[in-house]
Design an enzyme around this catalytic site. Structure first.
Site, short mmCIF file in Angstrom:
data_model
loop_
_atom_site.label_atom_id
_atom_site.label_comp_id
_atom_site.label_asym_id
_atom_site.label_seq_id
_atom_site.Cartn_x
_atom_site.Cartn_y
_atom_site.Cartn_z
N HIS A 1 -23.90 -45.24 23.78
CA HIS A 1 -24.13 -44.64 25.10
C HIS A 1 -22.94 -43.74 25.45
O HIS A 1 -21.79 -44.16 25.40
CB HIS A 1 -24.27 -45.79 26.11
CG HIS A 1 -24.57 -45.36 27.51
ND1 HIS A 1 -25.84 -45.08 27.96
CD2 HIS A 1 -23.75 -45.19 28.58
CE1 HIS A 1 -25.80 -44.76 29.24
NE2 HIS A 1 -24.54 -44.81 29.65
N ASP B 1 -21.21 -41.28 28.25
CA ASP B 1 -21.16 -40.98 29.68
C ASP B 1 -20.45 -39.66 29.94
O ASP B 1 -19.24 -39.56 29.75
CB ASP B 1 -20.40 -42.10 30.41
CG ASP B 1 -21.19 -43.39 30.43
OD1 ASP B 1 -22.31 -43.38 30.98
OD2 ASP B 1 -20.70 -44.40 29.91
N HIS C 1 -25.86 -39.97 28.79
CA HIS C 1 -26.06 -40.21 30.23
C HIS C 1 -25.27 -39.15 30.99
O HIS C 1 -24.04 -39.21 31.04
CB HIS C 1 -25.58 -41.63 30.55
CG HIS C 1 -25.63 -41.99 31.99
ND1 HIS C 1 -24.94 -43.07 32.51
CD2 HIS C 1 -26.29 -41.43 33.05
CE1 HIS C 1 -25.18 -43.15 33.81
NE2 HIS C 1 -25.99 -42.17 34.16
N MET D 1 -23.95 -37.58 34.14
CA MET D 1 -23.65 -37.75 35.57
C MET D 1 -23.07 -36.45 36.07
O MET D 1 -21.88 -36.34 36.41
CB MET D 1 -22.67 -38.93 35.73
CG MET D 1 -23.35 -40.26 35.51
SD MET D 1 -22.17 -41.58 35.17
CE MET D 1 -22.00 -41.36 33.42
N ASP E 1 -27.35 -50.22 33.25
CA ASP E 1 -26.00 -49.74 32.97
C ASP E 1 -25.06 -50.11 34.11
O ASP E 1 -25.27 -49.69 35.25
CB ASP E 1 -26.08 -48.21 32.81
CG ASP E 1 -24.76 -47.55 32.45
OD1 ASP E 1 -23.78 -48.26 32.19
OD2 ASP E 1 -24.73 -46.30 32.43
C1 DX5 Z 1 -20.65 -45.85 34.73
C2 DX5 Z 1 -21.18 -45.53 33.38
C3 DX5 Z 1 -21.32 -46.71 32.51
C4 DX5 Z 1 -20.03 -47.44 32.22
C5 DX5 Z 1 -20.38 -48.91 32.17
O1 DX5 Z 1 -20.75 -44.75 35.54
O2 DX5 Z 1 -22.46 -44.93 33.47
O3 DX5 Z 1 -22.02 -46.43 31.30
O4 DX5 Z 1 -19.40 -47.06 31.03
O5 DX5 Z 1 -19.21 -49.64 32.11
P1 DX5 Z 1 -19.15 -51.22 32.31
O6 DX5 Z 1 -20.08 -51.82 31.28
O7 DX5 Z 1 -17.73 -51.51 32.09
O8 DX5 Z 1 -19.62 -51.49 33.71
ZN ZN Z 2 -23.68 -44.74 31.60
#
Ligand code: DX5
Ligand code: ZN
Length: 216
Positions: A33, A35, A66, A68, A175
């Site tokens: 995954h 980010d 993903h 954002m 997530d």
């Molecule tokens: C948060 C991200 C996640 C993050 C999750 O904005 O989208 O993918 O890496 O991290 P954990 O598992 O530590 O909550």
């Molecule tokens: Zn994410």
């Protein structure tokens, strides 16, 4: 069917990225995954194309991106060129979501739509038939290591009900704040894919942690 585990590279050690990717390659995780944050849609900036473009050379895992960011539709070519299988865009970032989803599919990727914690499942009713996956955020996006938002378990169950009713094959991904305890409840409610960042990378034995998540 075992749970699909998608470790989030955000929690990796960027000074030892090769080592961490080799660990993932050896592990039972099917996906990685990724980010991508822009400092506008979310209050943080992560990594971008210079990092993700190189991954396909060093892993055969499914790349799940993903985004954002605002206007994710601007980058469908770049994300496809990076070798992504799934391109996840936020519902909240796409006023013309249907067009973006069509575009992602046209570029040869699987379209996925992400919902922030405050966004209701009911808003997916019209777009669901076009999707390969729905990602439910169980934290407010932008940072790893945050606390799991409990209401997500109920949202997973609602989404599972909608998927069954609409005869959709979309996967349910969750997530944020995933560990063995929250993961267990999410899988029981109907989740197919668990993203886990800090729980995997800060564990003593990340490969074993991935194996345990997969067995949920
Ligand atoms: C948060 C991200 C996640 C993050 C999750 O904005 O989208 O993918 O890496 O991290 P954990 O598992 O530590 O909550
Ligand atoms: Zn994410």
């Amino acid at each position: 069917m075992s749970t699909i585990v998608a470790p989030s590279l955000l929690a990796a050690d960027f000074l030892h990225l090769k080592r961490d990717i080799e660990m993932l390659n050896k592990s039972e995780a099917e996906w990685i995954h990724l980010d991508i944050m822009d400092g506008l849609f979310v209050p943080n900036i992560s990594f971008g194309f210079p990092v993700i473009n190189q991954l396909k050379e060093v892993t055969d895992k499914i790349l799940d991106v993903h985004l954002m960011i605002v206007s994710p539709e601007k980058f469908t070519d770049e994300i496809a060129a990076a070798g992504a299988t799934y391109m996840n865009v936020h519902y909240e970032a796409c006023p013309h979501l249907h067009r973006v989803v069509q575009e992602i599919r046209k570029k040869g990727m699987k379209p996925a739509v992400t919902l922030n914690p405050h966004t209701p499942i009911s808003l997916l009713e019209e777009i669901l038939p076009e999707l390969e996956m729905v990602l439910l955020m169980s934290v407010n996006p932008g940072f790893g290591g945050q606390q799991f938002i409990e209401a997500t378990v109920r949202k997973v169950a609602q989404l599972r009900e909608m998927i069954t009713r609409r005869n959709s094959h979309a996967l349910i991904q969750v997530d944020g704040g995933v560990n063995l305890e929250t993961g267990r409840r999410l899988v029981d409610a109907g989740a197919d894919v668990l993203v886990a960042g800090s729980f995997v990378f800060s564990s003593e034995n990340p490969e074993e942690t991935i194996r345990q998540l997969r067995a949920l």
